[in-house]
Design a protein around this motif. Structure first.
Motif, PDB file in Angstrom:
ATOM      1  N   HIS A   1       0.817  -1.216   0.000  1.00  0.00           N
ATOM      2  CA  HIS A   1       0.000   0.000   0.000  1.00  0.00           C
ATOM      3  C   HIS A   1       0.845   1.258   0.000  1.00  0.00           C
ATOM      4  O   HIS A   1       0.498   2.258  -0.608  1.00  0.00           O
ATOM      5  CB  HIS A   1      -0.963  -0.018   1.173  1.00  0.00           C
ATOM      6  N   LEU A   2       1.966   1.165   0.662  1.00  0.00           N
ATOM      7  CA  LEU A   2       2.892   2.289   0.694  1.00  0.00           C
ATOM      8  C   LEU A   2       3.424   2.556  -0.713  1.00  0.00           C
ATOM      9  O   LEU A   2       3.505   3.695  -1.162  1.00  0.00           O
ATOM     10  CB  LEU A   2       4.040   1.977   1.652  1.00  0.00           C
ATOM     11  N   LYS A   3       3.766   1.480  -1.398  1.00  0.00           N
ATOM     12  CA  LYS A   3       4.279   1.612  -2.764  1.00  0.00           C
ATOM     13  C   LYS A   3       3.228   2.231  -3.679  1.00  0.00           C
ATOM     14  O   LYS A   3       3.524   3.095  -4.482  1.00  0.00           O
ATOM     15  CB  LYS A   3       4.689   0.236  -3.305  1.00  0.00           C
ATOM     16  N   ILE A   4       2.011   1.751  -3.552  1.00  0.00           N
ATOM     17  CA  ILE A   4       0.928   2.290  -4.376  1.00  0.00           C
ATOM     18  C   ILE A   4       0.759   3.775  -4.095  1.00  0.00           C
ATOM     19  O   ILE A   4       0.660   4.595  -4.997  1.00  0.00           O
ATOM     20  CB  ILE A   4      -0.396   1.541  -4.096  1.00  0.00           C
ATOM     21  N   LYS A   5       0.776   4.129  -2.820  1.00  0.00           N
ATOM     22  CA  LYS A   5       0.636   5.517  -2.410  1.00  0.00           C
ATOM     23  C   LYS A   5       1.710   6.392  -3.052  1.00  0.00           C
ATOM     24  O   LYS A   5       1.430   7.472  -3.564  1.00  0.00           O
ATOM     25  CB  LYS A   5       0.764   5.608  -0.885  1.00  0.00           C
ATOM     26  N   ASN A   6       2.948   5.894  -3.003  1.00  0.00           N
ATOM     27  CA  ASN A   6       4.060   6.653  -3.568  1.00  0.00           C
ATOM     28  C   ASN A   6       3.913   6.856  -5.063  1.00  0.00           C
ATOM     29  O   ASN A   6       4.176   7.932  -5.584  1.00  0.00           O
ATOM     30  CB  ASN A   6       5.390   5.938  -3.294  1.00  0.00           C
ATOM     31  N   ILE A   7       3.503   5.792  -5.753  1.00  0.00           N
ATOM     32  CA  ILE A   7       3.337   5.883  -7.201  1.00  0.00           C
ATOM     33  C   ILE A   7       2.251   6.888  -7.555  1.00  0.00           C
ATOM     34  O   ILE A   7       2.423   7.738  -8.420  1.00  0.00           O
ATOM     35  CB  ILE A   7       3.012   4.491  -7.800  1.00  0.00           C
ATOM     36  N   ILE A   8       1.149   6.798  -6.837  1.00  0.00           N
ATOM     37  CA  ILE A   8       0.032   7.697  -7.102  1.00  0.00           C
ATOM     38  C   ILE A   8       0.439   9.146  -6.831  1.00  0.00           C
ATOM     39  O   ILE A   8       0.130  10.058  -7.582  1.00  0.00           O
ATOM     40  CB  ILE A   8      -1.192   7.308  -6.228  1.00  0.00           C
ATOM     41  N   LYS A   9       1.179   9.330  -5.744  1.00  0.00           N
ATOM     42  CA  LYS A   9       1.606  10.666  -5.358  1.00  0.00           C
ATOM     43  C   LYS A   9       2.535  11.282  -6.405  1.00  0.00           C
ATOM     44  O   LYS A   9       2.383  12.435  -6.780  1.00  0.00           O
ATOM     45  CB  LYS A   9       2.340  10.583  -4.012  1.00  0.00           C
ATOM     46  N   SER A  10       3.486  10.478  -6.872  1.00  0.00           N
ATOM     47  CA  SER A  10       4.470  11.046  -7.793  1.00  0.00           C
ATOM     48  C   SER A  10       3.933  11.217  -9.205  1.00  0.00           C
ATOM     49  O   SER A  10       4.501  11.941 -10.004  1.00  0.00           O
ATOM     50  CB  SER A  10       5.738  10.200  -7.803  1.00  0.00           C
ATOM     51  N   THR A  11       2.849  10.541  -9.534  1.00  0.00           N
ATOM     52  CA  THR A  11       2.332  10.666 -10.894  1.00  0.00           C
ATOM     53  C   THR A  11       1.071  11.502 -10.988  1.00  0.00           C
ATOM     54  O   THR A  11       0.654  11.875 -12.073  1.00  0.00           O
ATOM     55  CB  THR A  11       1.992   9.281 -11.491  1.00  0.00           C
ATOM     56  N   ASN A  12       0.469  11.788  -9.825  1.00  0.00           N
ATOM     57  CA  ASN A  12      -0.718  12.630  -9.832  1.00  0.00           C
ATOM     58  C   ASN A  12      -1.925  12.055 -10.561  1.00  0.00           C
ATOM     59  O   ASN A  12      -2.747  12.806 -11.062  1.00  0.00           O
ATOM     60  CB  ASN A  12      -0.395  13.988 -10.477  1.00  0.00           C
TER      61      ASN A  12
END
Ligand code: ZN
Ligand code: ZN
Ligand code: ZN
Length: 137
Positions: free
Chosen positions: A3-14
């Motif tokens: 979930h952390l990884k998903i969060k990071n990806i979503i955050k960095s790609t908007n």
């Protein structure tokens, strides 16, 4: 962790995280190696083709995944590393296909070659290699 990884990806790609996008992303994170369309489809279960293709092209556009083509028949998709997040792909790895087990992997190499051709601008360089993989040697 996932979930952390998903969060990071979503955050960095908007991008906004829809249910279907999350499903596809999880398949990639869990596989952690290049996967085929067939594999993705069987892993996500029910999802219509158009939706899946839209998600894959969005992910590729946003630097989340990249496609690997060894031949015209089979396109594979793999997660990008952090260097790609954002609008631009920045790979310094090659693609390797094992002639014994057909496994394809993204292999980091120390020095990625730069190729210069007069009057041409190279924006993307793909290196495909084949041979015997770690498991088969
Ligand atoms: Zn990439
Ligand atoms: Zn092999
Ligand atoms: Zn790759």
């Amino acid at each position: 962790m996932l979930h952390l990884k998903i969060k990071n990806i979503i955050k960095s790609t908007n991008i906004s995280l829809t249910k279907s996008r999350k499903k596809v992303l999880i398949v990639f994170l869990k596989a952690s190696k290049p996967i085929s369309l067939k594999y993705i489809r069987s892993a996500i279960g029910k999802m219509d083709r158009v939706t899946l293709f839209r998600i894959l092209s969005l992910f590729e556009e946003k630097g989340i995944i990249h496609s690997i083509r060894f031949n015209d028949v089979n396109t594979l998709y793999a997660l990008c590393n952090d260097e790609c997040s954002g609008e631009k792909h920045n790979h310094n790895h090659i693609h390797f296909q094992c002639i014994e087990c057909d496994d394809v992997s993204c292999l980091n190499i120390k020095e990625f070659p730069t190729i210069k051709i007069p009057n041409y601008t190279i924006s993307n360089l793909n290196i495909n290699a084949s041979g015997i993989c770690l498991n088969c040697s």
